[in-house]
Scaffold this active site. Structure first.
Site, PDB file in Angstrom:
ATOM      1  N   SER A   1       0.852  -1.196   0.000  1.00  0.00           N
ATOM      2  CA  SER A   1       0.000   0.000   0.000  1.00  0.00           C
ATOM      3  C   SER A   1       0.888   1.245   0.000  1.00  0.00           C
ATOM      4  O   SER A   1       1.626   1.459  -0.962  1.00  0.00           O
ATOM      5  CB  SER A   1      -0.944  -0.023   1.221  1.00  0.00           C
ATOM      6  N   THR A   2       0.873   2.035   1.071  1.00  0.00           N
ATOM      7  CA  THR A   2       1.651   3.270   1.118  1.00  0.00           C
ATOM      8  C   THR A   2       3.140   2.986   0.911  1.00  0.00           C
ATOM      9  O   THR A   2       3.739   2.191   1.623  1.00  0.00           O
ATOM     10  CB  THR A   2       1.455   3.975   2.479  1.00  0.00           C
TER      11      THR A   2
ATOM     12  N   HIS B   1      -2.796  -1.018  -3.153  1.00  0.00           N
ATOM     13  CA  HIS B   1      -3.932  -0.149  -2.864  1.00  0.00           C
ATOM     14  C   HIS B   1      -3.797   1.114  -3.702  1.00  0.00           C
ATOM     15  O   HIS B   1      -2.878   1.910  -3.503  1.00  0.00           O
ATOM     16  CB  HIS B   1      -3.968   0.226  -1.381  1.00  0.00           C
TER      17      HIS B   1
ATOM     18  N   MET C   1       0.036   0.979   5.146  1.00  0.00           N
ATOM     19  CA  MET C   1      -0.761   1.184   6.342  1.00  0.00           C
ATOM     20  C   MET C   1      -1.701   0.013   6.574  1.00  0.00           C
ATOM     21  O   MET C   1      -2.108  -0.661   5.635  1.00  0.00           O
ATOM     22  CB  MET C   1      -1.598   2.465   6.212  1.00  0.00           C
TER      23      MET C   1
ATOM     24  N   ASP D   1      -3.949  -5.224   5.976  1.00  0.00           N
ATOM     25  CA  ASP D   1      -4.395  -6.011   4.831  1.00  0.00           C
ATOM     26  C   ASP D   1      -3.279  -6.956   4.390  1.00  0.00           C
ATOM     27  O   ASP D   1      -2.125  -6.539   4.246  1.00  0.00           O
ATOM     28  CB  ASP D   1      -4.792  -5.078   3.679  1.00  0.00           C
TER      29      ASP D   1
END
Length: 378
Positions: A198-199, A225, A318, A321
């Site tokens: 993600s991030t 994401h 973050m 997940d």
């Protein structure tokens, strides 16, 4: 002590609105604003903020050039605001490669359907990237195709384009995030490489995938994401830089070795069929799921089709997940690796699998591709 934030945008209305949202969080404080990239560079030098929010399109100096100069002179985490268009996606990806830590849509209604949720998410993102005070320069990579003498040249086409309840022991906090490298190749045979992030993921994925050879023997599924407007541009960008093929995944495709399939934004990517003839299914995101695409969903489907013949990697991001999907894979005998804490932009997703005792190793980003090649290439 509150986190100091600099707000940069050429719109006085947007500067004021973002400042109000940030100042409404007791942990955050806007210490200054800037109307263009040149002002931003000076304000960063003078005010020493802990986070910068940055627009892309501005007069005198745009956000991409400003990020590049800030990272060269006074590195600080930067959160970009972007339009959800193809061109906006390309610019945002360029800003991330220049050194920005994360991005959000500039229109608040594009962040979340609920205004309060959108506000909370912005505040959360600022707090999250502020926790990583180290310079990101060491994890950036130049956008050039790597060269290697160990692979053959391959002509690439132009692109148009509920979980297990069993829980392993939790690791001691002191062990979580510390570097733990594979001492040698395990000798295990794999049918799939699965990567969730993600991030900080766009740069991390580029760093890893550009080092893989054209004759990489496994199909790769990528779960990042990212909004729906961004994944086509991201896939095309990776494809232009990598020796392997990279594309945005489409339903019904048969997984092929040497090709990476990026989950479409706003959708869920599942693996169906059989381990000998695995194919992709793309479904609507599902209102009950927080992430679209979700690492858990894809990892879980990989566990069902490939059982233990999977190497899964959880990179910077973050939240948690990927933890439950990785748990399903581990139960089937798959190997799970995580990115180490020091090289993450946000140590959330890798921490979740490491703290739960699911991942075998915590590997620095700069060593991940080397470890993958040692483990998978024969």
């Amino acid at each position: 002590m509150s986190i100091k934030v600099l707000v940069v945008d050429d719109s006085s209305f947007f500067r004021r609105r973002v400042s109000e949202i940030i100042n409404a969080d007791p942990l955050l404080e806007v210490v200054g604003t800037a109307a263009n990239g040149k002002e931003a560079i000076e304000q960063v030098r003078r005010l020493r903020p802990q986070v910068v929010t940055m627009d892309i399109e501005m007069p005198q100096m745009n956000g991409i050039d400003a990020v590049r100069e800030i990272m060269r002179t006074n590195p600080v985490p930067v959160l970009m605001f972007s339009s959800l268009t193809y061109e906006g996606a390309r610019s945002t990806l360029e800003a991330l490669e220049a050194g920005a830590a994360d991005f959000l849509p500039k229109r608040f209604e594009d962040i979340a359907n609920d205004k309060a949720h959108a506000i909370a998410l912005l505040q959360q993102r600022v707090r999250a990237i502020a926790s990583r005070r180290t310079s990101l320069a060491s994890t950036r990579t130049t956008a050039t195709r790597p060269t290697t003498t160990a692979t053959t040249s391959v002509s690439k086409p132009t692109l148009n384009t509920q979980f297990s309840s069993s829980r392993p022991a939790v690791k001691p906090a002191s062990d979580v995030g510390a570097v733990k490298m594979p001492p040698r190749a395990s000798g295990k045979q794999y049918r799939l490489l699965a990567i969730g992030t993600s991030t900080g993921g766009p740069v991390a994925l580029q760093r890893i995938l550009t080092q893989l050879p054209a004759n990489f023997p496994l199909p790769i599924v990528l779960i990042q994401h990212m909004p729906a407007a961004f994944t086509p541009a991201f896939a095309q960008r990776l494809d232009s830089l990598c020796q392997i093929n990279v594309k945005e995944a489409a339903g019904g495709e048969i997984l092929k070795p040497g090709c990476a399939y990026l989950a479409p934004g706003g959708k869920q990517m599942l693996i169906d069929g059989s381990s000998r003839s695995p194919k992709l299914t793309i479904r609507d995101g599902g209102e009950q799921l927080n992430y679209k695409p979700s690492v858990d969903v894809t990892f879980g489907s990989a566990a069902r089709i490939f059982k233990g013949d999977v190497l899964a990697v959880v990179l910077t991001g973050m939240g948690a997940d990927g933890r439950e999907g990785a748990r399903m894979l581990q139960k089937e005998g798959a190997n799970i690796w995580a990115q180490d804490e020091a090289s993450c932009v946000v140590y959330g997703m890798p921490q979740a699998v490491a703290a739960a005792g699911i991942s075998s190793y915590s590997i620095p980003l700069e060593k991940m591709a080397e470890c993958l090649k040692k483990e998978i290439l024969r």
